[in-house]
Write an enzyme that holds these catalytic residues in place. Structure first.
Site, PDB file in Angstrom:
ATOM      1  N   TYR A   1       1.046  -1.171  -0.023  1.00 16.61           N
ATOM      2  CA  TYR A   1      -0.029  -0.066   0.072  1.00 16.61           C
ATOM      3  C   TYR A   1       0.875   1.391   0.014  1.00 16.61           C
ATOM      4  CZ  TYR A   1      -4.087  -2.907   0.819  1.00 16.61           C
ATOM      5  OH  TYR A   1      -5.197  -3.892   0.741  1.00 16.61           O
TER       6      TYR A   1
ATOM      7  N   LYS B   1       4.323 -14.871   4.725  1.00 15.60           N
ATOM      8  CA  LYS B   1       4.630 -15.866   3.736  1.00 15.60           C
ATOM      9  C   LYS B   1       6.079 -15.836   3.251  1.00 15.60           C
ATOM     10  CE  LYS B   1       3.208 -18.310   0.135  1.00 15.60           C
ATOM     11  NZ  LYS B   1       2.664 -19.584   0.155  1.00 15.60           N
TER      12      LYS B   1
ATOM     13  N   ASP C   1      -1.757 -18.281   3.040  1.00 13.29           N
ATOM     14  CA  ASP C   1      -2.485 -19.104   2.238  1.00 13.29           C
ATOM     15  C   ASP C   1      -3.312 -20.162   3.264  1.00 13.29           C
ATOM     16  OD1 ASP C   1       0.075 -20.184   2.538  1.00 13.29           O
ATOM     17  OD2 ASP C   1       0.147 -20.778   0.511  1.00 13.29           O
TER      18      ASP C   1
ATOM     19  N   ASP D   1      -5.854  -7.258   4.984  1.00 17.03           N
ATOM     20  CA  ASP D   1      -6.958  -6.878   4.256  1.00 17.03           C
ATOM     21  C   ASP D   1      -7.777  -8.245   3.682  1.00 17.03           C
ATOM     22  OD1 ASP D   1      -8.863  -5.415   2.829  1.00 17.03           O
ATOM     23  OD2 ASP D   1      -7.492  -4.543   1.437  1.00 17.03           O
TER      24      ASP D   1
ATOM     25  N   ASP E   1     -11.637  -9.848   4.771  1.00 17.78           N
ATOM     26  CA  ASP E   1     -12.771  -9.870   4.151  1.00 17.78           C
ATOM     27  C   ASP E   1     -13.208 -11.396   4.256  1.00 17.78           C
ATOM     28  OD1 ASP E   1     -12.610  -7.215   3.267  1.00 17.78           O
ATOM     29  OD2 ASP E   1     -13.249  -7.693   1.366  1.00 17.78           O
TER      30      ASP E   1
HETATM   31 MG    MG Z   1     -10.880  -4.682   2.195  1.00 21.13          MG
END
Ligand code: MG
Ligand code: NAI
Length: 394
Positions: A171, A228, A264, A288, A292
């Protein structure tokens, strides 16, 4: 809605009813209640309201009604940001919005903004910028549902919090397009992971894990560090090592067990065994995506709140986006925004008011009053909001 319809909706809602989640204690030292003495109007914190785009214009007014109900007279300031603001003024985050937040507000509530998937010259997501401008380095995302199922179909429940680093990772948005030897395009993005950001996000997550351990009869909690580093051994390796170092520097508190999980398989585990997850700390993008995904465990994205927390400011924000597919239809679920208002108040030190909001939302959901994104829900945004207001006033 008929009473029969209401009863069947109530049954359908049973698996998402217990999603209480705003009552998290303040995590940032300076984001605590500044006005300890009373709740008279003059001592109430000033809150900036930034609806943004799309359903932000439906769910933030809903949250506003709740704030005005639990803290009558609370000073609220309407502020602009978002794609529509960009189209109108040329700026997605007007400097005046940041100035008012800095100079006049103790907290804010942000709806969602629509960010185009193609590049638009001069446009940059205001929420990403706002988190940086106000140093809101932690995004705390609780997902609670006592009726959540595991992969074997057993009702095991979930009560987890994702603590997402908010200021760096991909980001930082440093991308560039080059041309390769064959004349074809090749795109690069910089991923920044710093020791400082990794340290302070882990410190926040560890504080939360310690709070949760202290509030349980078992006296324990689990902190999962997501990365990761089997592939990204430099960037994610630094995140992982820093997280471990924070834990060691805190004296390896025996109440908190720390573990690693690759991102993962973390997604797999979330659905396979949601009850095995407690506090998760993750770099920005993983956090993020994981939140979700975890929202599905709660029953809908429209139910999941968050708080962006920094050393001197806190901003509530539903996890969902601007939902252009349902914007303007009056069916957006206001619960995530309402709970985000609760989290905001909890972080500002108004724990009682935050708990009242939690309980009112839970009562309304248990009665089967929900928007259509929730299985069995048929109510409008306004119906749900009015029902929460009524529950608060009862
Ligand atoms: Mg989001
Ligand atoms: P989204 O979260 O807006 O929507 C995903 C799905 O969930 C849609 O089917 C939507 O109808 C549903 N949904 C979301 N919130 C809901 C609510 N409160 N009530 C009922 N249903 C709800 O994600 P999507 O579609 O990927 O993104 C849409 C826009 O939102 C994009 O422009 C994206 O950039 C932006 N976005 C903004 C965020 C922010 O401002 N913090 C975060 C995520 C996306």
């Amino acid at each position: 809605m008929s009473s029969t319809g209401m009863a069947s909706t109530a049954r359908a809602l049973a698996h998402v009813a217990r999603t209480t989640c705003t009552a998290i204690e303040p995590l940032a030292m300076t984001a605590q209640r500044r006005h300890q003495s009373s709740t008279s109007t003059s001592s109430l914190p000033t809150i900036g309201l930034i609806p943004g785009d799309g359903i932000g214009h439906e769910v933030i007014p809903a949250a506003r009604r709740i704030l005005e109900t639990v803290l009558p007279g609370i000073p609220l300031v309407d502020l602009d940001a978002g794609f529509a603001t960009f189209e109108r003024t040329g700026k997605a985050l007007p400097p005046s919005t940041v100035q008012v937040l800095r100079d006049q507000c103790q907290g804010a509530l942000f709806g969602a903004v629509s960010s185009p998937i193609h590049k638009v010259a001069g446009y940059s997501s205001p929420i990403v910028q706002l988190r940086k401008e106000l140093d809101l380095y932690a995004n705390v995302r609780p997902v609670v549902n006592k009726k959540a199922f595991n992969a074997s179909g057993e009702q095991v429940g979930c009560d987890l919090v994702i603590v997402r680093e908010n200021t760096e990772c991909l980001y930082v948005k440093q991308e560039r397009l080059e041309t390769d030897a064959n004349g074809e395009s090749i795109a690069f993005a910089t991923r920044q992971i710093s020791q400082r950001a990794s340290r302070r996000i882990t410190e926040t997550a560890l504080r939360l894990a310690q709070q949760r351990a202290a509030s349980r009869s078992s006296g324990t909690s689990l902190l999962t560090v997501v990365h990761k580093s089997n592939v990204l051994s430099v960037t994610d390796g630094l995140f992982r090592e820093t997280a471990r170092a924070v834990f060691a520097a805190a004296g390896s508190p025996s109440a908190v067990k720390i573990e690693d999980q690759l991102v993962d398989s973390m997604v797999y585990r979330l659905f396979r065994a949601p009850d095995s997850v407690d506090v998760v700390v993750a770099p920005n993008l993983y956090g993020d995506i994981l939140s979700d995904a975890a929202a599905a465990l709660a029953g809908s994205l429209g139910l999941v709140p968050s708080a962006n927390v920094g050393p001197s400011f806190v901003m509530g924000e539903p996890v969902h986006g601007s939902a252009p597919d349902i914007a303007g239809k009056g069916v957006a679920n206001p619960v995530a925004a309402i709970r985000s208002a609760g989290m905001l108040l909890a972080h500002l030190g108004y724990a009682d008011e935050a708990q009242r909001i939690d309980r009112a939302v839970e009562e309304v959901m248990t009665r089967g009053i929900a928007t259509p994104d929730v299985p069995g829900g048929r109510a409008s945004t306004n119906d749900v909001t009015s029902a929460v207001v009524a529950a608060l006033q009862a």
